[in-house]
Design a protein around this motif. Structure first.
Motif, mmCIF file in Angstrom:
data_model
loop_
_atom_site.group_PDB
_atom_site.id
_atom_site.type_symbol
_atom_site.label_atom_id
_atom_site.label_comp_id
_atom_site.label_asym_id
_atom_site.label_seq_id
_atom_site.Cartn_x
_atom_site.Cartn_y
_atom_site.Cartn_z
ATOM 1 N N LEU A 23 -33.853 28.361 -50.696
ATOM 2 C CA LEU A 23 -33.255 27.049 -50.929
ATOM 3 C C LEU A 23 -31.737 27.133 -51.053
ATOM 4 O O LEU A 23 -31.013 26.251 -50.573
ATOM 5 N N LEU A 24 -31.236 28.212 -51.664
ATOM 6 C CA LEU A 24 -29.792 28.351 -51.856
ATOM 7 C C LEU A 24 -29.055 28.527 -50.533
ATOM 8 O O LEU A 24 -27.982 27.960 -50.326
ATOM 9 N N VAL A 25 -29.632 29.311 -49.628
ATOM 10 C CA VAL A 25 -28.968 29.526 -48.334
ATOM 11 C C VAL A 25 -29.261 28.401 -47.348
ATOM 12 O O VAL A 25 -28.683 28.360 -46.260
ATOM 13 N N GLY A 26 -30.145 27.490 -47.729
ATOM 14 C CA GLY A 26 -30.424 26.340 -46.879
ATOM 15 C C GLY A 26 -31.380 26.598 -45.733
ATOM 16 O O GLY A 26 -31.423 25.820 -44.779
ATOM 17 N N ASN A 27 -32.161 27.683 -45.819
ATOM 18 C CA ASN A 27 -33.138 27.950 -44.763
ATOM 19 C C ASN A 27 -34.299 26.971 -44.839
ATOM 20 O O ASN A 27 -34.804 26.678 -45.930
ATOM 21 N N GLU A 28 -34.709 26.490 -43.696
ATOM 22 C CA GLU A 28 -35.860 25.606 -43.601
ATOM 23 C C GLU A 28 -36.717 26.032 -42.409
ATOM 24 O O GLU A 28 -36.198 26.604 -41.449
ATOM 25 N N PRO A 29 -38.014 25.767 -42.460
ATOM 26 C CA PRO A 29 -38.843 26.073 -41.287
ATOM 27 C C PRO A 29 -38.372 25.280 -40.074
ATOM 28 O O PRO A 29 -38.037 24.101 -40.183
ATOM 29 N N VAL A 30 -38.311 25.946 -38.944
ATOM 30 C CA VAL A 30 -37.951 25.271 -37.699
ATOM 31 C C VAL A 30 -39.204 24.611 -37.133
ATOM 32 O O VAL A 30 -40.202 25.280 -36.873
ATOM 33 N N LEU A 31 -39.140 23.298 -36.954
ATOM 34 C CA LEU A 31 -40.300 22.553 -36.481
ATOM 35 C C LEU A 31 -40.393 22.608 -34.961
ATOM 36 O O LEU A 31 -39.393 22.742 -34.261
ATOM 37 N N GLY A 32 -41.609 22.491 -34.455
ATOM 38 C CA GLY A 32 -41.845 22.570 -33.024
ATOM 39 C C GLY A 32 -41.526 21.274 -32.310
ATOM 40 O O GLY A 32 -41.107 20.273 -32.904
ATOM 41 N N LEU A 33 -41.760 21.306 -30.998
ATOM 42 C CA LEU A 33 -41.487 20.120 -30.185
ATOM 43 C C LEU A 33 -42.268 18.906 -30.652
ATOM 44 O O LEU A 33 -41.763 17.782 -30.636
ATOM 45 N N ASP A 34 -43.512 19.134 -31.070
ATOM 46 C CA ASP A 34 -44.347 17.998 -31.451
ATOM 47 C C ASP A 34 -43.913 17.376 -32.770
ATOM 48 O O ASP A 34 -44.262 16.241 -33.071
ATOM 49 N N LEU A 35 -43.132 18.102 -33.581
ATOM 50 C CA LEU A 35 -42.729 17.594 -34.881
ATOM 51 C C LEU A 35 -41.259 17.175 -34.949
ATOM 52 O O LEU A 35 -40.915 16.252 -35.674
ATOM 53 N N GLN A 36 -40.373 17.867 -34.213
ATOM 54 C CA GLN A 36 -38.962 17.502 -34.308
ATOM 55 C C GLN A 36 -38.267 17.413 -32.957
ATOM 56 O O GLN A 36 -37.094 17.059 -32.892
ATOM 57 N N GLY A 37 -38.935 17.757 -31.880
ATOM 58 C CA GLY A 37 -38.290 17.731 -30.587
ATOM 59 C C GLY A 37 -37.491 18.992 -30.344
ATOM 60 O O GLY A 37 -37.651 20.000 -31.018
ATOM 61 N N GLY A 38 -36.592 18.967 -29.369
ATOM 62 C CA GLY A 38 -35.794 20.141 -29.030
ATOM 63 C C GLY A 38 -34.967 19.852 -27.791
ATOM 64 O O GLY A 38 -34.508 18.734 -27.592
ATOM 65 N N ILE A 39 -34.797 20.867 -26.942
ATOM 66 C CA ILE A 39 -34.059 20.666 -25.700
ATOM 67 C C ILE A 39 -34.891 21.175 -24.536
ATOM 68 O O ILE A 39 -35.772 22.021 -24.687
ATOM 69 N N SER A 40 -34.610 20.629 -23.380
ATOM 70 C CA SER A 40 -35.306 21.013 -22.157
ATOM 71 C C SER A 40 -34.277 21.505 -21.149
ATOM 72 O O SER A 40 -33.285 20.829 -20.873
ATOM 73 N N VAL A 41 -34.501 22.717 -20.626
ATOM 74 C CA VAL A 41 -33.616 23.312 -19.630
ATOM 75 C C VAL A 41 -34.336 23.311 -18.285
ATOM 76 O O VAL A 41 -35.469 23.783 -18.181
ATOM 77 N N ARG A 42 -33.679 22.779 -17.268
ATOM 78 C CA ARG A 42 -34.259 22.748 -15.920
ATOM 79 C C ARG A 42 -33.437 23.659 -15.013
ATOM 80 O O ARG A 42 -32.225 23.499 -14.884
ATOM 81 N N LEU A 43 -34.113 24.630 -14.380
ATOM 82 C CA LEU A 43 -33.469 25.599 -13.507
ATOM 83 C C LEU A 43 -33.769 25.279 -12.045
ATOM 84 O O LEU A 43 -34.919 25.012 -11.683
ATOM 85 N N PHE A 44 -32.725 25.334 -11.230
ATOM 86 C CA PHE A 44 -32.859 25.071 -9.803
ATOM 87 C C PHE A 44 -32.577 26.363 -9.034
ATOM 88 O O PHE A 44 -31.483 26.929 -9.157
ATOM 89 N N PRO A 45 -33.527 26.872 -8.261
ATOM 90 C CA PRO A 45 -33.296 28.120 -7.518
ATOM 91 C C PRO A 45 -32.248 27.932 -6.438
ATOM 92 O O PRO A 45 -32.079 26.847 -5.878
#
Length: 482
Positions: A23-45
């Protein structure tokens, strides 16, 4: 008695300190896409590629971003594009570098170090002149005007000038000879902390690669700095240029160079999972935000349902086991604190753990496993006191027999979780991981918290004999003495 107090105090102190630090260092569980979302990377060959090579690239990227198999990243192929959904990732630039890099690795002899602002020819000392002459033999058209770009200039069979990784607010350029070996000669890599040097990477070589590396070491070791060094070049950038400290390396090679923990982990991860067989167009590469696949209403409803279930369990245990029911509640709180601290640590360290709905389900299921351990112990105590023994004399004997049952039951859960983790993928892996971790914590809490606390309470006569809520009442015995 001192042993039980030591177990109890130590177990509580470890969890409280770990939770307070979290709690002092501010660590929290990182939630998954279904709970908090995230980013999507699209690669083009880019350039020529085959369908099979694109599938291979997809599998390599999948292994990269799921280093532990539980980060719940999703790697899919949409036509000729590869889409990577990364839950909870905040650093978009880092994500782009990690998933799309080709990891073209070359090991080159260092011929000279050039200052950052230097252009054109390397220093005109005798050793460098000899190196330039050797480069002429490799068909370098004009050694006095060497290329000064990164990946485009990193031709394995040519002498090149390449930039160094930014260190101490400066950039060094290196005049390098042709590659002595490449990434194809390596077999794996892992990062670790090196005492006195910071973080580094242990690089494993194939037999052919070890032979080439030792040939380079034998040629470079007798020379004066910087020509007794080898440059580890990744995608046209010198990641490190360590000096040879011996002319022969029978085992793994350690790459060091003032890496941070993250830098060493990224380098090891990329090298461990190999080069991509397909080049991707960095200019077309896109990054966009992904919204949670579960709405906030559904998430709040799920949390509310879980809290109601826990409340009903608590009420039942208090009514059925009286004071011993309080032991169950305290044990659940201790397990919850330990789980939170552990998940937060794994989420914010190099393990890249994310908590998804499947993981939450695994944690909820583990509550039943934890409560079962208390029930097994308390029911065994009932059998002991019904045979004529006192509560005080039953707690140790009852636990020794009950723990065998608890251990057998938890091992079944661990085997099931392990099988799911190995054989399944995606969110099912997350379920198995959290179920396994919670089961291990249940064993530890049972041995170091539940049993010591019950022993200490049972030695207090007033707590055993107090009407209605005492330990004896919870065990259905009318014990007159303790």
């Amino acid at each position: 008695m001192r042993k039980y107090w030591a177990y109890l105090i130590t177990s509580v102190a470890v969890v409280v300190i770990a939770l307070a630090a979290t709690l002092l260092v501010g660590n929290e569980p990182v939630l998954g896409l279904d709970l908090q979302g995230g980013i999507s990377v699209r690669l083009f060959p880019a350039g020529k590629f085959s369908s099979s090579s694109l599938d291979t690239a997809k599998n390599i990227i999948d292994r990269r971003v799921n280093g532990l198999g539980v980060s719940d990243a999703e790697v899919t192929r949409e036509g000729n594009n590869i889409v990577i959904d990364l839950p909870g990732v905040k650093d978009r630039d880092k994500a782009k570098r990690l998933v799309g890099r080709t990891a073209e690795l070359n090991f080159r002899p260092v011929l000279a170090e050039l200052p950052a602002e230097a252009q054109g020819a390397p220093p005109a000392d005798d050793a460098t002149k000899a190196a330039v002459a050797a480069c002429d033999a490799n068909a370098i058209p004009n050694p006095q005007a060497l290329p000064n770009t990164a990946a485009a200039a990193d031709k394995p069979d040519a002498c090149v000038v390449l930039p160094g990784r930014r260190q101490e607010q400066r950039t060094v350029r290196y005049f390098l000879g042709p590659a002595a070996l490449t990434g194809k000669d390596t077999s794996g890599a892992k990062s670790r902390f090196i005492q006195g040097q910071g973080y580094g990477v242990d690089l494993s070589l194939k037999d052919s690669g070890r032979t080439r590396f030792n040939q380079l070491a034998q040629q470079s070791f007798p020379k004066q700095p910087p020509q007794n060094s080898v440059a580890i070049v990744l995608d046209g950038v010198v990641q490190s240029a360590p000096r040879f400290n011996e002319p022969n390396f029978p085992g793994d090679v350690t790459i060091s160079g003032s890496f941070t923990q993250g830098e060493a982990g990224d380098l090891a991860n990329i090298l461990q999972y190999g080069a991509l067989p397909v080049k991707f167009d960095e200019k077309q590469q896109t990054v966009e935000s992904v919204s949670p696949t579960l709405g906030s209403d559904q998430l709040k409803s799920g949390i509310a349902a879980g809290l109601v279930g826990l409340a009903l369990v608590a009420i039942y245990m208090l009514l059925f086991y009286r004071l011993l029911g309080v032991v169950v509640l305290l044990g659940l709180f201790l397990s919850a604190g330990a789980t939170y601290a552990l998940v937060a640590y794994l989420s914010n360290s190099g393990f890249n753990l994310t908590l998804t709905l499947a993981g939450v389900t695994g944690l909820i299921v583990s509550v039943g496993i934890t409560v079962d351990s208390y029930v097994v112990y308390f029911e065994r105590l009932k059998d002991e006191v019904r045979s004529g023994k006192t509560v005080r004399s039953s707690v140790d004997r009852g636990f020794s027999r009950a723990f065998r049952t608890i251990l057998a039951a938890d091992l079944v859960s661990l085997i099931g979780a392990g099988a799911l983790y190995v054989l399944a993928s995606g969110s099912v892996k997350g379920f198995a991981f959290f179920l396994g971790v919670s089961t291990i914590l249940d064993l530890l809490v049972s041995y170091f918290f539940m049993h010591p606390l019950v022993v200490i309470l049972a030695r207090r006569r007033v707590l055993v004999r107090v009407p209605v809520v005492g330990i004896a009442s919870g065990l259905d015995t009318k014990e007159a003495t303790a």
